[in-house]
Design an enzyme around this catalytic site. Structure first.
Site, short mmCIF file in Angstrom:
data_model
loop_
_atom_site.label_atom_id
_atom_site.label_comp_id
_atom_site.label_asym_id
_atom_site.label_seq_id
_atom_site.Cartn_x
_atom_site.Cartn_y
_atom_site.Cartn_z
N THR A 111 0.82 -1.22 0.00
CA THR A 111 0.00 0.00 0.00
C THR A 111 0.85 1.26 0.00
OG1 THR A 111 -1.72 -1.19 1.17
CG2 THR A 111 -1.81 1.19 1.33
N THR A 187 2.09 -4.27 4.49
CA THR A 187 2.02 -4.46 5.95
C THR A 187 1.59 -5.87 6.35
OG1 THR A 187 -0.23 -3.63 6.00
CG2 THR A 187 1.52 -2.04 6.41
N ASP A 188 0.88 -6.57 5.46
CA ASP A 188 0.28 -7.84 5.88
C ASP A 188 1.31 -8.83 6.44
OD1 ASP A 188 -2.07 -6.81 5.07
OD2 ASP A 188 -2.52 -8.30 3.54
N LYS A 265 1.32 -7.43 13.27
CA LYS A 265 0.17 -6.64 12.79
C LYS A 265 -1.06 -7.09 13.57
CE LYS A 265 -2.23 -5.10 8.66
NZ LYS A 265 -2.35 -5.08 7.20
N1 ASP Z 1 -2.00 -6.43 1.20
C1 ASP Z 1 -1.09 -5.34 1.29
C2 ASP Z 1 0.30 -5.91 1.51
O1 ASP Z 1 0.58 -6.44 2.54
C3 ASP Z 1 -1.48 -4.44 2.41
C4 ASP Z 1 -0.51 -3.32 2.74
O2 ASP Z 1 0.43 -3.03 2.07
O3 ASP Z 1 -0.74 -2.70 3.77
O4 ASP Z 1 1.12 -5.82 0.63
#
Ligand code: ASP
Length: 458
Positions: A111, A187-188, A265
């Site tokens: 993201t 973040t995942d 997370k």
């Molecule tokens: N699904 C995305 C990822 O982990 C979510 C994010 O970047 O926050 O790449």
């Protein structure tokens, strides 16, 4: 396409897709960006993206919509200049000062380098990660940044090979004179990568700062900019460790830097989704550069070469036991080449015993005797697995030879077991290494004040 009725209203008011609009309904006012009809959306429902990133729909009947003056005119104007999936050439106008400390930014996707797709209302990764810098010119006042793009994918698609490749990139950058490295990442699974780098980088004494964002950088509420500014401060700080730098609370006033093996997370959407589990975060980072150390136990910066320790055996599975769960899955995994397990047990490490219809302890004992290690962590996330409190725990840890994961996070234990299996196949040795603290993954004692919804009890 929206229904004729909606199209007529928009035409009359000269509103176009992507405009900042105000919708009034039931005495409430909603500001946001007008979205096109989502692929699977109702033609008679107009969709607006609120500043917090959520989409909201309004029926055409009695629709009171008008063009709004954007609260962030620049952001919206800029947005309109981009074509979907394309970036402007010569986007990076940021001039870095060669006198500032040299830092490398490795962009990997997620993201933090994404934008809203106006066709679907979803978020897509931009092609040119330099767009990120375009939005945060303040960074040039902190560091002299070199940006590279070793990967470009969402973090749910990462695996052990990506961790190894990243570790190699980090070592190369640090050993060629960079003061620190920033990795932008989805973040995942950010906390899996941070754990992997913590084990893979040997004799690390420089900051390796992982940062992501919960809201893409074209949202007014995006956390990308501040996370990146704080990450830049950490990258030149005195903290010589791998860690995650993300929003520390709901307001935009500080980030936490959390040790790579202790981060998790804990929320799907909040900007302060990452928590330091079972120990305080390493530091509080303010966007103006102030750093407040919140955990005295950290490795200080030293000017040493970093090494690599990336030999792993990736044939490890992470399982979760729950009431009624069938341990036969273990037989299946072993038949398919799995050489070690992390099992998320309940509470202090409980798994169904021979009293239950589907005893995990018996199946674990059978495979342990064949040399397959089982590391037990807890679904409670916070707290410590203890082999000695209940008789049933003794059955698991003594009779079935399972290895207590102490206060390690399951994700960290999963990565660590791969790393340990890359070093030895001997059951007793595996046990010894799993119980040794290498990268702050095991704390000797879990302090009670490290459990808090706000990240740190003050
Ligand atoms: N699904 C995305 C990822 O982990 C979510 C994010 O970047 O926050 O790449």
């Amino acid at each position: 396409m929206y229904s004729h009725e909606i199209q007529r209203i928009l035409k009359r008011k000269r509103i176009r897709i992507g405009d900042h609009v105000l919708i009034e309904k039931a005495r409430k006012r909603y500001f946001g960006l007008l979205m096109p009809k989502p692929e699977f959306g109702e033609p008679g429902t107009i969709v607006m993206k609120l500043d917090n990133g959520y989409n909201i729909g309004f029926g055409a009947k009695g629709l009171n919509i008008s063009k709004a003056k954007s609260e962030e005119p620049e952001a919206v104007e800029e947005e309109m200049e981009y074509e979907l999936g394309k970036t402007k050439k010569g986007l990076l106008k940021t001039d870095f000062d060669p006198k500032k400390p040299k830092v490398s930014l490795l962009s990997t996707g997620g993201t933090i380098i994404s934008r809203v797709d106006y066709r679907t209302g979803g978020v897509y990764a931009v092609e040119n990660p330099k767009e990120l810098l375009h939005n945060v010119p303040e960074i040039a006042k902190i560091v002299n940044l070199k940006m590279t793009n070793p990967l470009n994918k969402m973090s749910e698609d990462f695996d052990h090979e990506d961790w190894i490749s990243l570790a190699k990139h980090v070592a190369k950058e640090l050993n060629s004179g960079k003061k620190g490295v920033i990795i932008t990442h989805g973040t995942d699974t950010l906390h899996y990568t941070s754990a992997a780098l913590s084990f893979f980088l040997k004799n690390l004494y420089k900051p390796v700062v992982l940062a992501g964002a919960q809201r893409s950088s074209d949202r007014g509420s995006s956390d990308a900019g501040m996370n990146l500014v704080c990450a830049s401060h950490v990258a030149i700080s005195n903290i010589g460790e791998v860690g995650i730098c993300m929003h520390g609370n709901m307001s935009d006033n500080f980030c936490y830097f959390i040790r790579g093996t202790k981060a998790r997370k804990m929320h799907a959407t909040r900007r302060d989704a990452f928590r330091s589990v079972n120990e305080p975060p390493l530091a509080k980072i303010f966007p103006d550069g102030k750093i407040e150390i919140t955990n005295r136990k950290f490795r200080e910066r030293k000017d040493k070469k970093v090494g690599l320790d990336t030999k792993i055996n990736e044939n490890v599975a992470l399982l979760k036991a729950y009431p009624g769960s069938d341990p036969k899955v273990i037989d299946y995994y072993v038949k398919n080449g799995i050489k070690g397990f992390v099992v998320e047990a309940t509470g202090m490490g409980h798994l169904p015993t021979d009293v239950s219809k589907k005893p995990w302890t018996t199946v674990i004992k059978k495979h342990s005797e064949q040399g397959i290690p089982f590391v037990i962590t807890s679904q409670t996330i916070y707290g410590r697995v203890s082999p000695y409190v209940y008789t049933n725990l003794r059955k698991l840890f003594i009779e079935s030879k399972a290895i207590p994961g102490e206060d390690m996070l399951s994700e960290t234990a999963y990565v660590k077991l791969m790393w340990v299996l890359g070093k030895t196949k001997k059951f007793e040795e595996i046990r010894k290494l799993m119980l040794t603290n290498y990268a702050g993954e095991i704390t000797p004692r879990t302090e009670i004040n490290t459990f808090s919804v706000e990240g740190l009890n003050e």
